[in-house]
Scaffold this active site. Structure first.
Site, PDB file in Angstrom:
ATOM      1  N   ARG A  30      -0.876   8.598   1.414  1.00 55.88           N
ATOM      2  CA  ARG A  30      -2.266   8.996   1.151  1.00 55.88           C
ATOM      3  C   ARG A  30      -2.535  10.490   1.073  1.00 55.88           C
ATOM      4  NH1 ARG A  30      -5.545   5.010   4.957  1.00 55.88           N
ATOM      5  NH2 ARG A  30      -4.814   3.348   3.633  1.00 55.88           N
ATOM      6  N   GLU A  86       0.845  -1.207   0.000  1.00 57.34           N
ATOM      7  CA  GLU A  86       0.000   0.000   0.000  1.00 57.34           C
ATOM      8  C   GLU A  86       0.869   1.242   0.000  1.00 57.34           C
ATOM      9  OE1 GLU A  86      -3.267  -0.157   2.876  1.00 57.34           O
ATOM     10  OE2 GLU A  86      -3.081  -2.317   2.751  1.00 57.34           O
ATOM     11  N   HIS A 133      -9.043   9.285   2.898  1.00 59.12           N
ATOM     12  CA  HIS A 133      -8.650   8.175   2.020  1.00 59.12           C
ATOM     13  C   HIS A 133      -8.871   8.648   0.589  1.00 59.12           C
ATOM     14  CE1 HIS A 133      -8.343   4.281   0.138  1.00 59.12           C
ATOM     15  NE2 HIS A 133      -7.938   3.770   1.293  1.00 59.12           N
ATOM     16  N   ARG A 189      -1.026   8.852   9.091  1.00 54.69           N
ATOM     17  CA  ARG A 189      -0.906   7.416   9.394  1.00 54.69           C
ATOM     18  C   ARG A 189      -0.478   6.634   8.159  1.00 54.69           C
ATOM     19  NH1 ARG A 189      -4.655   2.973   8.896  1.00 54.69           N
ATOM     20  NH2 ARG A 189      -5.870   4.463   7.708  1.00 54.69           N
ATOM     21  N   HIS A 201     -11.457   9.344   6.592  1.00 52.29           N
ATOM     22  CA  HIS A 201     -11.226   7.917   6.787  1.00 52.29           C
ATOM     23  C   HIS A 201     -10.748   7.566   8.189  1.00 52.29           C
ATOM     24  CE1 HIS A 201     -10.230   3.847   5.623  1.00 52.29           C
ATOM     25  NE2 HIS A 201      -8.939   4.026   5.852  1.00 52.29           N
TER      26      HIS A 201
HETATM   27  C1  SIN Z   1      -7.515   0.479   2.653  1.00 48.10           C
HETATM   28  O1  SIN Z   1      -7.898  -0.679   2.487  1.00 48.10           O
HETATM   29  O2  SIN Z   1      -7.140   1.190   1.723  1.00 48.10           O
HETATM   30  C2  SIN Z   1      -7.532   1.054   4.020  1.00 48.10           C
HETATM   31  C3  SIN Z   1      -6.343   0.644   4.766  1.00 48.10           C
HETATM   32  C4  SIN Z   1      -6.091   1.546   5.915  1.00 48.10           C
HETATM   33  O3  SIN Z   1      -6.770   2.544   6.066  1.00 48.10           O
HETATM   34  O4  SIN Z   1      -5.151   1.283   6.652  1.00 48.10           O
END
Ligand code: SIN
Length: 526
Positions: free
Chosen positions: A282, A120, A236, A378, A343
């Site tokens: 993010r 991610e 998000h 975060r 988010h």
């Molecule tokens: C996501 O699945 O993109 C969210 C993961 C997160 O917020 O840590």
């Protein structure tokens, strides 16, 4: 759910408020030592955890290292993460994952049987353990099953906490409204643990479920706890843009597997913003989308994974595939319309890694707490990890506190005063909608002095109206939530006003630079 409650059922050694990953893991860890009462405001599985799609970040492959996970977390935190906290949380990740495996969580595996690790934004390695794209639901199920088999935990559904019961900076439990029989009950406990999750619902667009109204943070603030870094609301980048869907997240894991962002003309715009493109942290991706939308006047951008093998997409992302298909979008063939949405709350009740707050016998864990892990932003999938590590340490701390034999102290029953049943519930709906719109428009991804001042003026007026209403009319769940939403909104606005710089996810047009020294924002009720 426990039925036929008698009043002695309501007192316990430990009261846990909230039934997400933090509250449930904590309850299980303390249950061999103490009688636990766990209250939750809706059905037990209704928590932010339940909707977490991607997973838990942990160092589980030989090509990864604690040092890199620590570095990625600190880089993302933009100078505000506490290194000691980050190191402890990261180092304990593998052990906490092992415990979940023992509880029966069946994390996805590769063909050779190893844990499948997703990637991610902001992570330099693949390190996110997951159960396809339904990780939170699987963890929640496993924890609830374990709780159901633990006689020393009594779980009460449909109990919404109103206020902490306090005596000289000491917490004695809480008052909660039973929403089934409209009675206010005293839940007395030697130790009270707030694990009520996040605040997403104070924003118009959010990935969070309806329960996320910041109840624990607002209650702790009213009781005198220090609240930290509330300006850092994480947006998000990709939430499903569809008129019939309120809060469906499109996981960052899609971008981890190669999905690209395009504008409506098909242009891949992330290259203009960051060398890591779609996998930049993010805040960068959310701001880039916001800027693209402002430039083009479009109402969404497109996230495209259709270039990947369709069997892979269906089996890796069954939840997202099914949900989008229900709206006529086949993600194996077509791009997904997305926009950013509120988010995660990186701030919260100031707490140590063991949940200790500055109120005696009150602990705070999970998204409700601010331990210093996330700093100004975060890192993806660090929050379930934090919840696991902190609930483990909070249980250890709680045992130490109970060994000192604190007294269970009763407190006065709820005083309804002259409150009568409301004849104008519309005040609640009106204010709720107004807060959500106000926060979205004035305290969103990009902030300015002018917008924050407007927001402050309006929230102060609303606070007056809500407080008046609170004293005049009989208490209801909607009113409790509204009062909490207004407090949390004000905490965010005040924190944002006091930060005279841009850092991490707090971005101000008036102060675009980062100050040389990173400082926490601390707020306490006078
Ligand atoms: C996501 O699945 O993109 C969210 C993961 C997160 O917020 O840590």
């Amino acid at each position: 759910m426990v039925t036929n409650v008698n009043t002695s059922d309501l007192v316990s050694d430990v009261l846990v408020v909230g039934s997400g990953i933090a509250g449930l893991s904590f309850a299980l860890k303390i249950a061999d030592f103490a009688q636990v009462v766990l209250i939750t405001k809706k059905e037990k599985a209704e928590s932010n955890t339940n909707y977490a799609q991607s997973g838990i970040a942990a160092v589980l492959s030989p090509s990864d290292s604690f040092e890199t996970h620590v570095k990625d977390t600190l880089d993302c935190g933009n100078g505000l993460s506490k290194k000691a906290v980050v190191e402890k949380v990261v180092r304990e990740g593998p052990e906490r994952i092992r415990e979940l495996l023992e509880l029966g969580v069946e994390f996805s595996r590769t063909a050779s049987g190893k844990l499948d690790l997703g990637r991610e934004g902001g992570h330099s390695k693949r390190r996110v353990v997951h159960v396809k794209d339904l990780t939170g639901r699987e963890i929640e199920d496993a924890l609830l099953n374990a709780v159901a088999k633990t006689p020393s935990i009594k779980l009460f559904e449909n109990q919404i906490a109103i206020n902490l019961a306090m005596k000289h900076n000491q917490c004695l439990g809480c008052y909660a409204l039973d929403t089934e029989d409209s009675a206010v009950k005293n839940f007395g406990a030697k130790i009270t643990v707030l694990a009520t999750g996040g605040i997403g619902r104070i924003y118009l667009h959010t990935t969070n479920p309806e329960i996320a109204t910041g109840d624990g943070i607002a209650m702790a603030y009213r009781a005198g706890a220090t609240i930290m870094n509330m300006e850092f609301t994480q947006f998000h980048p990709t939430y499903l843009f569809h008129p019939k869907e309120e809060s469906f997240l499109i996981s960052e894991a899609l971008r981890g597997e190669g999905a690209v962002l395009r504008d409506k003309n098909g242009r891949q715009f992330m290259i203009d913003y960051d060398p890591m493109k779609e996998l930049a942290p993010r805040d960068i991706v959310a701001r880039a989308i916001d800027q693209e939308l402002k430039k083009s006047g479009d109402n969404c951008v497109l996230l495209d994974i259709s270039q990947k093998d369709s069997r892979f997409v269906r089996s890796r992302f069954p939840g997202i595939h099914e949900k989008c298909l229900s709206f006529g979008i086949d993600i194996t063939k077509n791009p997904i319309p997305v926009v950013p949405a509120a988010h995660y709350c990186c701030g919260g009740v100031k707490a140590t890694i063991a949940g200790e707050t500055d109120i005696a016998n009150l602990l705070a864990i999970g998204e409700t707490a601010c331990t210093g892990l996330h700093g100004a932003n975060r890192l993806a999938s660090n929050s379930l990890l934090e919840a696991l590590v902190c609930s483990h340490h909070a249980a250890k701390r709680c045992k130490e506190l109970l060994k000192k034999k604190p007294r269970l102290q009763s407190f006065a029953p709820w005083e309804p005063g002259n409150a009568v049943d409301t004849d104008e519930a519309v005040v609640i709906t009106q204010n709720r909608d107004e807060i959500r719109r106000l926060m979205w428009n004035y305290v969103g991804i990009v902030r300015s002095n002018k917008r924050l001042t407007r927001a402050k003026k309006r929230i102060s007026l609303m606070q007056e109206e809500i407080n008046q209403y609170y004293w005049d009319f009989a208490i209801t769940a909607d009113l409790i939530e509204l009062r909490n939403m207004a407090s949390v909104a004000e905490l965010i606005i005040d924190s944002a006003i006091s930060r005279k710089e841009s850092r991490g996810i707090h971005y101000s047009l008036d102060y675009p630079q980062k100050l040389p020294t990173a400082q926490d924002t601390l707020l306490k009720k006078h």
